[in-house]
Design a protein around this motif. Sequence first.
Motif, mmCIF file in Angstrom:
data_model
loop_
_atom_site.group_PDB
_atom_site.id
_atom_site.type_symbol
_atom_site.label_atom_id
_atom_site.label_comp_id
_atom_site.label_asym_id
_atom_site.label_seq_id
_atom_site.Cartn_x
_atom_site.Cartn_y
_atom_site.Cartn_z
ATOM 1 N N TYR A 24 4.424 -15.527 -3.851
ATOM 2 C CA TYR A 24 4.203 -14.731 -2.711
ATOM 3 C C TYR A 24 3.742 -13.559 -2.977
ATOM 4 N N ARG A 25 4.255 -13.059 -4.161
ATOM 5 C CA ARG A 25 3.745 -11.659 -4.714
ATOM 6 C C ARG A 25 2.277 -11.796 -5.224
ATOM 7 N N GLU A 26 1.831 -12.762 -5.837
ATOM 8 C CA GLU A 26 0.490 -12.847 -6.199
ATOM 9 C C GLU A 26 -0.518 -13.289 -4.841
ATOM 10 N N LYS A 27 0.101 -13.729 -4.014
ATOM 11 C CA LYS A 27 -0.789 -14.079 -2.608
ATOM 12 C C LYS A 27 -0.789 -12.532 -1.945
ATOM 13 N N PHE A 28 0.323 -11.844 -1.908
ATOM 14 C CA PHE A 28 0.202 -10.640 -1.380
ATOM 15 C C PHE A 28 -0.842 -9.818 -2.320
ATOM 16 N N HIS A 29 -0.922 -9.714 -3.816
ATOM 17 C CA HIS A 29 -1.660 -9.058 -4.414
ATOM 18 C C HIS A 29 -3.111 -9.310 -4.121
ATOM 19 N N GLU A 30 -3.497 -10.741 -3.827
ATOM 20 C CA GLU A 30 -4.934 -11.024 -3.493
ATOM 21 C C GLU A 30 -5.119 -10.299 -2.211
ATOM 22 N N LYS A 31 -4.313 -10.302 -1.285
ATOM 23 C CA LYS A 31 -4.615 -9.891 0.114
ATOM 24 C C LYS A 31 -5.011 -8.326 -0.340
ATOM 25 N N ILE A 32 -4.094 -7.576 -1.001
ATOM 26 C CA ILE A 32 -4.527 -6.121 -1.007
ATOM 27 C C ILE A 32 -5.747 -6.141 -1.673
ATOM 28 N N LYS A 33 -6.040 -6.877 -2.659
ATOM 29 C CA LYS A 33 -7.504 -6.785 -3.341
ATOM 30 C C LYS A 33 -8.484 -7.170 -2.469
ATOM 31 N N GLY A 34 -8.433 -7.840 -1.810
ATOM 32 C CA GLY A 34 -9.500 -8.472 -0.616
ATOM 33 C C GLY A 34 -9.548 -6.874 0.155
ATOM 34 N N LEU A 35 -8.539 -6.337 0.759
ATOM 35 C CA LEU A 35 -8.816 -5.066 1.647
ATOM 36 C C LEU A 35 -9.403 -4.019 0.672
ATOM 37 N N LEU A 36 -9.221 -4.034 -0.383
ATOM 38 C CA LEU A 36 -9.747 -2.796 -1.358
ATOM 39 C C LEU A 36 -11.281 -2.974 -1.569
ATOM 40 N N LEU A 37 -11.902 -4.254 -1.296
ATOM 41 C CA LEU A 37 -13.197 -4.297 -1.634
ATOM 42 C C LEU A 37 -14.153 -3.973 -0.509
ATOM 43 N N ASP A 38 -13.495 -3.458 0.791
ATOM 44 C CA ASP A 38 -13.976 -2.771 1.745
ATOM 45 C C ASP A 38 -14.148 -1.156 1.395
ATOM 46 N N CYS A 39 -15.558 -0.698 1.305
ATOM 47 C CA CYS A 39 -15.944 0.438 0.896
ATOM 48 C C CYS A 39 -15.607 1.576 1.902
ATOM 49 N N ASN A 40 -15.049 1.042 3.139
ATOM 50 C CA ASN A 40 -14.556 2.164 4.177
ATOM 51 C C ASN A 40 -13.073 2.159 4.160
ATOM 52 N N VAL A 41 -12.384 1.388 3.319
ATOM 53 C CA VAL A 41 -10.975 1.321 3.316
ATOM 54 C C VAL A 41 -10.164 2.454 3.156
ATOM 55 N N ILE A 42 -8.991 2.869 3.869
ATOM 56 C CA ILE A 42 -7.852 3.790 3.521
ATOM 57 C C ILE A 42 -6.774 2.808 3.816
ATOM 58 N N LEU A 43 -5.767 2.759 2.718
ATOM 59 C CA LEU A 43 -4.525 1.986 2.912
ATOM 60 C C LEU A 43 -3.180 3.166 2.749
ATOM 61 N N THR A 44 -2.780 3.691 3.743
ATOM 62 C CA THR A 44 -1.792 4.618 3.782
ATOM 63 C C THR A 44 -0.805 4.382 4.799
ATOM 64 N N LEU A 45 0.504 4.510 4.428
ATOM 65 C CA LEU A 45 1.455 4.434 5.457
ATOM 66 C C LEU A 45 1.645 5.646 6.254
ATOM 67 N N GLY A 46 1.294 5.473 7.603
ATOM 68 C CA GLY A 46 1.295 6.779 8.229
ATOM 69 C C GLY A 46 2.827 7.346 8.455
ATOM 70 N N ASP A 47 2.725 8.869 8.697
ATOM 71 C CA ASP A 47 3.890 9.633 8.519
ATOM 72 C C ASP A 47 4.600 9.428 9.895
ATOM 73 N N THR A 48 5.545 8.827 10.049
ATOM 74 C CA THR A 48 6.356 8.522 11.342
ATOM 75 C C THR A 48 7.432 9.634 11.527
ATOM 76 N N LYS A 49 7.791 10.313 10.532
ATOM 77 C CA LYS A 49 8.952 11.105 10.803
ATOM 78 C C LYS A 49 8.358 12.300 11.720
ATOM 79 N N LYS A 50 9.427 12.603 12.511
ATOM 80 C CA LYS A 50 9.206 13.645 13.368
ATOM 81 C C LYS A 50 9.228 15.032 12.831
ATOM 82 N N PRO A 51 8.423 15.858 13.195
ATOM 83 C CA PRO A 51 8.443 17.259 12.444
ATOM 84 C C PRO A 51 9.508 18.174 12.983
#
Length: 300
Positions: free
Chosen positions: A273-300
Amino acid sequence: MQKMLMYFWGFLYNSYFRFWLKWLLRLLTQKCELQRVLEGSKAGARRTLSIEHSLESSKNKILRNAVHVEEAEVENCVRDLMKEKKIKQKDTGFKTDLRISLLQISGYKKLYLNVEDLRKIPYDSDNEEHEDQLIELWNLLMPHENLKARITKQWCDIGFQGDDPKTDFRGMGLLGLMNLVYFSKRYTDEARQILSHSHHPKLGYSYAIVGINLTEMAYSLLKNGALKSHLYNMVFGLPQMEHFHQFYCYLVYEFDKFWFEEEPESIMHFNHYREKFHEKIKGLLLDCNVILTLGDTKKP
């Protein structure tokens, strides 16, 4: 056979056709390839990747060397490239855009070197700073429970393998610890929630060990250049260690969701499953418009 044909075509294109195609386009547009790229695409990965490829593929030594300049040399490099390609120095738009792309290219290389340096630093239990970070990790994740001793089975509660976490950092060194601490400090609620998930009676996993494993994944993606699209879209300048940590946070958060969605039969199937997840991420990174970040959900 197909691979051989693709290799042969690539050789012909780079050795012969590319030169004549560039010559024809310059004749028709009165602009060099760098000008066409900068004018034809907006700031981001598509533009900088095209600039990087153009410079690396050039037969001109000055252009080829441009992808290896350091931050302090970028301004002079831009001036030299404009002079070499006979582009007027007063063309501020070209100058600004090329400078941004060169900063991104040099910054990516520098970031990899900085990450590699941290990875090579072994965890040292005699180093007070290392020990402080490890204790900080515990306090962030387990605020209502004190460690009874430095070497204790309690470490297993946050996903280390034994009673002394230092042995688990061998592969990723200090980088693994810094990633874990960053996520726990920046996204404390999410980190505690994921730690709670990891204690699931059927789908549980070793939180810290998986976190270190994901450090290796982030590191390998950075090393092989797969993170270029993400970082070139995210930072219009020099990528910093902060941006690597943020990508790591995305991996931790998304892996936890992925793991529970997949519902593995047991932790024994982790590598699959680690490798399956790895392949998923690599696929997302092939998109030239990609940005993969975890939005800051903490309250100011």
